[in-house]
Motif scaffolding. Sequence first.
Motif, mmCIF file in Angstrom:
data_model
loop_
_atom_site.group_PDB
_atom_site.id
_atom_site.type_symbol
_atom_site.label_atom_id
_atom_site.label_comp_id
_atom_site.label_asym_id
_atom_site.label_seq_id
_atom_site.Cartn_x
_atom_site.Cartn_y
_atom_site.Cartn_z
ATOM 1 N N ALA A 1 44.715 42.672 41.336
ATOM 2 C CA ALA A 1 45.555 41.532 41.697
ATOM 3 C C ALA A 1 45.148 40.265 40.944
ATOM 4 O O ALA A 1 45.997 39.487 40.496
ATOM 5 C CB ALA A 1 45.498 41.294 43.205
ATOM 6 N N SER A 2 43.856 40.063 40.799
ATOM 7 C CA SER A 2 43.362 38.861 40.121
ATOM 8 C C SER A 2 42.902 39.131 38.698
ATOM 9 O O SER A 2 42.539 38.191 37.978
ATOM 10 C CB SER A 2 42.198 38.255 40.919
ATOM 11 O OG SER A 2 41.110 39.173 40.983
ATOM 12 N N SER A 3 42.897 40.401 38.291
ATOM 13 C CA SER A 3 42.383 40.817 36.969
ATOM 14 C C SER A 3 40.938 40.387 36.763
ATOM 15 O O SER A 3 40.534 40.015 35.653
ATOM 16 C CB SER A 3 43.264 40.258 35.845
ATOM 17 O OG SER A 3 44.528 40.854 35.851
ATOM 18 N N MET A 4 40.157 40.434 37.849
ATOM 19 C CA MET A 4 38.758 40.026 37.791
ATOM 20 C C MET A 4 37.852 41.240 37.930
ATOM 21 O O MET A 4 38.097 42.133 38.754
ATOM 22 C CB MET A 4 38.438 39.021 38.887
ATOM 23 C CG MET A 4 39.216 37.728 38.794
ATOM 24 S SD MET A 4 38.793 36.734 37.348
ATOM 25 C CE MET A 4 37.181 36.119 37.846
ATOM 26 N N HIS B 1 34.035 42.588 38.868
ATOM 27 C CA HIS B 1 32.868 42.222 39.680
ATOM 28 C C HIS B 1 31.679 43.043 39.183
ATOM 29 O O HIS B 1 31.444 44.164 39.636
ATOM 30 C CB HIS B 1 33.142 42.500 41.164
ATOM 31 C CG HIS B 1 34.310 41.727 41.708
ATOM 32 N ND1 HIS B 1 34.181 40.486 42.284
ATOM 33 C CD2 HIS B 1 35.634 42.022 41.741
ATOM 34 C CE1 HIS B 1 35.367 40.039 42.661
ATOM 35 N NE2 HIS B 1 36.267 40.958 42.332
ATOM 36 N N PRO C 1 36.759 37.430 34.280
ATOM 37 C CA PRO C 1 38.073 37.975 33.950
ATOM 38 C C PRO C 1 37.985 39.183 33.016
ATOM 39 O O PRO C 1 37.156 39.208 32.097
ATOM 40 C CB PRO C 1 38.791 36.795 33.270
ATOM 41 C CG PRO C 1 38.081 35.571 33.754
ATOM 42 C CD PRO C 1 36.648 35.994 33.919
ATOM 43 N N THR D 1 31.678 37.347 39.071
ATOM 44 C CA THR D 1 33.040 37.741 38.721
ATOM 45 C C THR D 1 33.337 37.230 37.326
ATOM 46 O O THR D 1 32.848 36.166 36.919
ATOM 47 C CB THR D 1 34.091 37.160 39.693
ATOM 48 O OG1 THR D 1 34.013 35.730 39.672
ATOM 49 C CG2 THR D 1 33.859 37.671 41.112
ATOM 50 N N ASP E 1 39.376 44.056 40.462
ATOM 51 C CA ASP E 1 40.452 43.609 41.341
ATOM 52 C C ASP E 1 41.706 43.445 40.498
ATOM 53 O O ASP E 1 41.829 42.489 39.727
ATOM 54 C CB ASP E 1 40.067 42.279 41.994
ATOM 55 C CG ASP E 1 41.134 41.784 42.965
ATOM 56 O OD1 ASP E 1 42.186 42.439 43.090
ATOM 57 O OD2 ASP E 1 40.926 40.721 43.583
#
Length: 219
Positions: free
Chosen positions: A185-188, A190, A156, A154, A183
């Motif tokens: 929600a987390s600004s991540m 993958h 950012p 993961t 994602d």
Amino acid sequence: LVREARRLLLASGRLDLIRLCWKVIAMALSAPTSTLLEEAEATEFRLCDQLDDPVTRATFVANCCKQLMLYLIEDRLEDARFLWRRSTQIRETSPQLQAAWSVGKCLWNRNSIPEALRLLTTSPWDDQLMSFAERAAQCIRQRELIIIGQVYLTVPLATVAQQLVLSDQAVLDICRQCDWTFDAASSMIHPKPLVKQETDSDGLEQLNHLTSIVMHLTT
């Protein structure tokens, strides 16, 4: 050769080996660039002792600028550094050569990849070097994507955007094209490896596909 490079790429988490593998794969994919570089090296050798003639000197300077940029495209930083070192007769009077080596210095220091990309995309390149600068930026981003896909589970979104010197939306477009997930929600992001252990032809097709993605999204 390509199979061995891919094996090392997948087996190692070391960035130095990953970059080494990329060089081997890139050499297999970039025959036209290699041809241009061979011609530039031959021209340097042919003209290096004829610099008293102004016309020959101008041709030599233009050739060295192109040659240095081609080294950056192929990630041959040691060769770029040696070219800069042996260009003492011309480099002080060539802003384009100085600008190209400024990029090389940034690439030599891995922490300066974003600055290298900024220099490539904002420096006032002449007509001859503009296309080489654009190609160098594409290749650097391509190499960074391969490393990100190999190293991170993961990462950012902001980190990738900063490293590639691209907008968040451009990075998200790249993620979609590379089949990476995001994602919100987390600004991540993958990531997943972009060079898989398949047949040689499949691996070359993947790298060619990645090249087309970077070219499309950054031009």
